[in-house]
Design an enzyme around this catalytic site. Structure first.
Site, PDB file in Angstrom:
ATOM      1  N   ARG A 168      19.035  -5.098  -9.399  1.00  7.51           N
ATOM      2  CA  ARG A 168      19.642  -3.845  -8.930  1.00  7.51           C
ATOM      3  C   ARG A 168      20.007  -3.944  -7.458  1.00  7.51           C
ATOM      4  O   ARG A 168      21.033  -3.417  -7.027  1.00  7.51           O
ATOM      5  CB  ARG A 168      18.659  -2.678  -9.144  1.00  7.51           C
ATOM      6  CG  ARG A 168      18.540  -2.257 -10.608  1.00  7.51           C
ATOM      7  CD  ARG A 168      17.300  -1.401 -10.815  1.00  7.51           C
ATOM      8  NE  ARG A 168      17.284  -0.220  -9.968  1.00  7.51           N
ATOM      9  CZ  ARG A 168      16.179   0.403  -9.560  1.00  7.51           C
ATOM     10  NH1 ARG A 168      14.989  -0.028  -9.938  1.00  7.51           N
ATOM     11  NH2 ARG A 168      16.265   1.458  -8.795  1.00  7.51           N
ATOM     12  N   LYS A 187       4.898   1.074 -13.316  1.00  6.03           N
ATOM     13  CA  LYS A 187       3.834   0.373 -12.582  1.00  6.03           C
ATOM     14  C   LYS A 187       2.534   1.172 -12.563  1.00  6.03           C
ATOM     15  O   LYS A 187       1.447   0.603 -12.640  1.00  6.03           O
ATOM     16  CB  LYS A 187       4.326   0.041 -11.163  1.00  6.03           C
ATOM     17  CG  LYS A 187       5.306  -1.132 -11.179  1.00  6.03           C
ATOM     18  CD  LYS A 187       5.926  -1.401  -9.827  1.00  6.03           C
ATOM     19  CE  LYS A 187       7.057  -0.462  -9.552  1.00  6.03           C
ATOM     20  NZ  LYS A 187       7.936  -0.846  -8.442  1.00  6.03           N
TER      21      LYS A 187
HETATM   22  N1  URA Z   1      10.348   1.998  -5.634  1.00  3.82           N
HETATM   23  C1  URA Z   1      10.213   1.301  -6.775  1.00  3.82           C
HETATM   24  O1  URA Z   1       9.135   0.805  -7.081  1.00  3.82           O
HETATM   25  N2  URA Z   1      11.271   1.176  -7.582  1.00  3.82           N
HETATM   26  C2  URA Z   1      12.474   1.706  -7.305  1.00  3.82           C
HETATM   27  O2  URA Z   1      13.402   1.555  -8.078  1.00  3.82           O
HETATM   28  C3  URA Z   1      12.596   2.426  -6.103  1.00  3.82           C
HETATM   29  C4  URA Z   1      11.510   2.552  -5.289  1.00  3.82           C
END
Ligand code: URA
Ligand code: CA
Length: 433
Positions: A168, A187
């Site tokens: 990305r 996460k």
């Molecule tokens: N923090 C993350 O862990 N992922 C993102 O896409 C944006 C900020």
């Protein structure tokens, strides 16, 4: 199933099934879906968005793409907190012992800092003797006994997110709400949280520049969490300046201790009480947010939160005497004071610039391999809304054998002044569903 068909389906704005989302995340993780197809898919999501149901499936597929932490042997509801980026964000260090003092188990997996944002592990290593390399068994035992422990990140959590985030970054698709929400929530879920509290930052120094964008992200993440069976709440907090006064590892430990003594910076204490109230409520140690907040205030001001912090340090082989004697932690040899070059009211303090200034002094890592100086950092003396006259002390820089000029010029860039006083708003909103 063919990836190209899924790209076209999303491009046409249609909803993907659970099986289709699994296919693309699993394929991307094992390499059978190449980067160029994932890029096209990410761009299609960027323009077409995802439904709530797609967002949950996408998040869960990423969470299950690698190792998942099993915290089931820990008694009680494990509540985790996430902040969408902060400079000098000392909240974790205060919140861990504070909510643990009310019996909410805090099983914190933490990382090191990279770039100009700090990591909780680095900060804790300012305490002489403190060990974060403990076994998973000891970790679980400590949380059951003391209600709080911190361990370094291990295992391969969310490999799909690692790959996708890097992709990305180079394909113009970082700023997509469903992709951000899925990245963050996957996460937390993989790390074993039963319930999640989110601190979504808004302002010039944050990912989300407007309140509307921050609200949308917060609502999206709260919806994903709740649909995934993890009770989730959020607050939207201000990032038009760093939190508290201290930025740097030892300096932030000192600030956390001051806050646990009930004499910390007002903004840091307030944010800890708000986030802590959500954690205690979700951890079912209070029946309302108001009650939770009152209980936390009591622990902060009667010394029990500080006692919990000492117990936590001692259990992980650190010297708890640091709470009475800050000189037991690494101290900088050199300091330099930075004075205001103009007069006015402080309107904004660019947290990114302050973070980079602290990093240039050695407080952060430019690359994963860089050594960090635990003593380095800076203290702000003026915050948003305060009146400043030319020549007033703005910031003190701390370092060892460093050239102060870069940090000094960054501090001047960071401070923006206005002719009228502005009242900072710390907490914009609380989102509970
Ligand atoms: N923090 C993350 O862990 N992922 C993102 O896409 C944006 C900020
Ligand atoms: Ca701080």
């Amino acid at each position: 199933m063919r990836m190209v068909d899924l790209i076209i389906k999303k491009q046409e704005g249609k909803e993907l099934t659970k099986e289709e989302i699994r296919f693309l995340i699993e394929g991307y993780t094992d390499g059978s879906v190449p980067d160029y197809q994932m890029s096209a898919f990410a761009m299609a999501v960027y323009f077409q968005d995802m439904t709530d149901r797609e967002r949950v499936e996408f998040t869960m597929a990423i969470a299950e793409s690698g190792d998942q932490i099993d915290l089931s042997e820990i008694d009680g509801i494990k509540v985790d907190k996430h902040s969408t980026g902060g400079v000098g964000d000392t909240t974790t260090l205060v919140l861990a012992p504070l909510v643990a003092s009310l019996g909410v188990p805090v099983a914190k997996m933490s990382g090191r800092g990279l770039g100009h944002t700090g990591g909780t592990l680095d900060k804790l290593e300012s305490i002489p003797g403190f060990k974060i390399e403990i076994s998973e068994e000891d970790f679980i035992e400590l949380v059951n006994k003391n209600k709080v422990a911190v361990i370094g990140q291990s295992g391969d959590l969310c490999p799909a997110d690692k790959k996708l985030y890097a992709l990305r970054d180079v394909t113009g698709t970082v700023n997509s709400l469903p992709l951000i929400a899925g990245s963050i929530m996957s996460k937390k879920i993989a790390a074993g949280a039963d319930a999640i509290v989110l601190d979504v930052k808004v302002g010039a120094g944050a990912f989300m520049k407007s309140i509307e964008d921050a609200e949308e992200l917060a609502h999206a993440m709260v919806a994903i969490g709740n649909l995934a069976g993890r009770n989730t709440m959020a607050i939207i907090s201000d990032m038009s300046q760093p939190l508290g006064y201290a930025v740097g590892n030892t300096l932030e430990i000192e600030e956390a201790i001051e806050t646990l003594k009930g004499q910390g910076p007002a903004d840091l204490e307030e944010l800890c009480l708000e986030l802590g109230a959500q954690m205690v409520y979700l951890g079912e140690k209070a029946t309302s947010l108001e009650e939770a907040r009152e209980l936390l205030k009591e622990k902060l001001h009667n010394g029990e939160a500080l006692e919990k912090f000492k117990e936590f340090i001692a259990a992980q082989y650190g010297n708890p005497e640091v709470v009475n004697d800050y000189s037991l932690m690494p101290q900088a040899k050199d300091k330099k004071e930075v004075y205001a070059e103009e007069s006015g009211y402080v309107a904004e303090i660019d947290a990114d610039a302050i973070g980079v200034a602290a990093m240039s002094l050695g407080a952060g890592r430019a690359t994963k391999e860089s050594e960090i100086d635990l003593a380095a950092g800076l203290m702000l003396h003026k915050k948003v809304g305060e009146k400043v006259a030319k020549g007033d002390l703005l910031v003190t820089l701390y370092a060892n054998d460093k050239d102060f000029s870069e940090a000094e010029s960054l501090v001047h860039q960071a401070y923006k002044f206005s002719s009228t006083s502005v009242e900072p708003t710390l907490i914009h909103e609380t989102i509970t569903e």
